[in-house]
Scaffold this active site. Structure first.
Site: not given
Length: 443
Positions: A94, A349
């Site tokens: 990264c 959800t």
């Protein structure tokens, strides 16, 4: 519009924080306020904040935790904290985090020679590399012996438990944040563009907003996918069927085994020097089960060692303020909802969010006795599973195709939401294995 493996991919994105999400949609979906506040106070806003700004409640918790980890008083010097994050970020290639924390390391008074490579750092830091690679790739392997090697009185360059717990949080924070950076296609900051060695290690695929004028058939297919998912969620919420404990275990094992069949492009490649100088044993990565299960990580039953009942209390003893901040962040991300899904509103959800969280823990060998893992198979489409497994286990292998293959009619903010769940579930899993090893060492 170009196509890759049957998936429409947007064309090149000229500017913005993400290779996947156009700046216009970030502004439209609510990050404008966060950006304007940062611009007024700091004169700029970094790309991670811009993406997390799509979910301001979470961003507030994240920034409080990160500030406490990197800036407030603690057992480790500030420069050491940044260097530890460099080591952890390099394991997932990264460059965004490696370069950011290299600059912060120097600003904190760090010795510039350390940036030439791990071999230039003190032996005490070099001894972290075993724990670093296990936390990054196979945390279930961590045992009390790994802890003892670092903290026992006879150990060379001994770590105190207070120092080690802060280092563990730093490494796990960096590993999971690297997943977020790759999963959201976060691009280098303007000041990072000058370092060519790091640019070679940045996401190379970039794309802009998807074509709004999809043909009618494709739109209908995507709408039907959302409708089908909502129906499945309703069924999961309403089902009253009881399963035996044996059946629940079988369903977990089936889901975990199937997750290992998802393809992952993990061919070995030579690490660029911007990473290799900070990495030992670069070939050590997340490893799937072999066909006969030889590599299967032993299952950790959440009832035997969970964050709520075990990890938090130990962290609270050793690193109290961080325990509180992490606990709040876990609670916020798990409860985060806007009751919307794609083009629908007033949607519950919770079952979908729980399936994503538990699937990530399943990949890391953590099982909840009271959860029906058949729900994971019902609610998570295969393309989402491929994306989640890649971002959680091999984030540097994340591609544009993977991002655009799942949830084709969902908003970008909803996909960023998935990445927040993914990042925190991965972080909690790594911390649980490390804290369990410390518990065994202390007892």
């Amino acid at each position: 519009m170009k196509e890759e493996a049957g998936v429409d991919l947007p064309q090149a994105l000229p500017s913005g924080p993400s290779a996947f999400v156009p700046i216009e949609e970030i502004l439209e979906e609510g990050a404008a306020q966060v950006m304007s506040e940062d611009l007024l106070s700091e004169g700029r806003v970094d790309h991670i904040k811009m993406m997390m700004g799509l979910h301001p409640t979470y961003l507030t918790c994240f920034l409080q935790t990160q500030n406490a980890l990197l800036q407030l008083d603690g057992p480790l010097p500030l420069s050491w904290r940044h260097f530890i994050i460099i080591l952890a970020s390099a394991r997932h290639q990264c460059s965004y985090l490696v370069q950011h924390h290299s600059s912060a390391f120097l600003l904190a008074g760090g010795d510039k020679s350390w940036l030439r490579g791990l071999h230039c750092a003190p032996p005490k830091i070099q001894h972290l590399q075993m724990l670093n690679k296990l936390l990054a790739h196979r945390p279930w392997i961590i045992t009390q012996e790994h802890i003892q090697e670092l903290v026992c009185p006879g150990a060379e360059a001994r770590w105190s438990l207070a120092e080690l717990i802060q280092a563990i949080v730093l490494m796990s924070h960096a590993h999971s944040l690297a997943s977020f950076v790759w999963g959201c296609g976060i691009l280098p900051e303007p000041e990072q563009l000058g370092d060519q060695s790091l640019n070679l290690c940045s996401p190379t695929e970039s794309c802009s907003a998807r074509d709004k004028s999809r043909n009618q058939q494709e739109w209908s297919e995507a709408v039907n996918e959302v409708k089908l998912l909502m129906e499945k969620m309703m069924m999961v919420q309403q089902q009253g069927e009881e399963f035996t404990q044996e059946e629940m275990v079988t369903r977990f094992e089936r889901e975990r085994t199937e997750s290992l069949l998802e393809p992952a492009d993990v061919q070995r490649c030579v690490l660029p020097d911007c990473f290799s100088r900070f990495v030992v044993d670069a070939d050590f990565t997340y490893q799937d089960f072999s066909p006969r299960g030889v590599q299967a990580p032993p299952t950790m039953r959440a009832q035997d060692y969970s964050w709520e009942d075990h990890g938090f209390s130990l962290m609270n003893r050793l690193y109290g303020e961080m325990a509180q901040l992490l606990d709040e962040k876990f609670q916020v991300v798990c409860a985060l909802t806007y009751h919307t899904m794609a083009m629908h509103s007033h949607v519950d959800t919770s079952t979908l969010r729980k399936a994503i969280w538990n699937y990530i823990h399943c990949i890391y060998g953590i099982r909840y006795d009271d959860y029906n893992y058949g729900d994971v198979n019902q609610l998570l489409e295969r393309s989402l599973k491929v994306y989640v497994k890649t971002v959680a286990c091999h984030p540097e292998k994340t591609t544009t195709r993977m991002y655009f293959s799942f949830w084709r009619q969902f908003r970008h903010s909803e996909k960023v939401h998935v990445n927040l769940l993914l990042m925190e579930a991965r972080l909690q899993a790594a911390l649980l294995y490390a804290l369990r090893a410390i518990t065994h060492y202390m007892t």
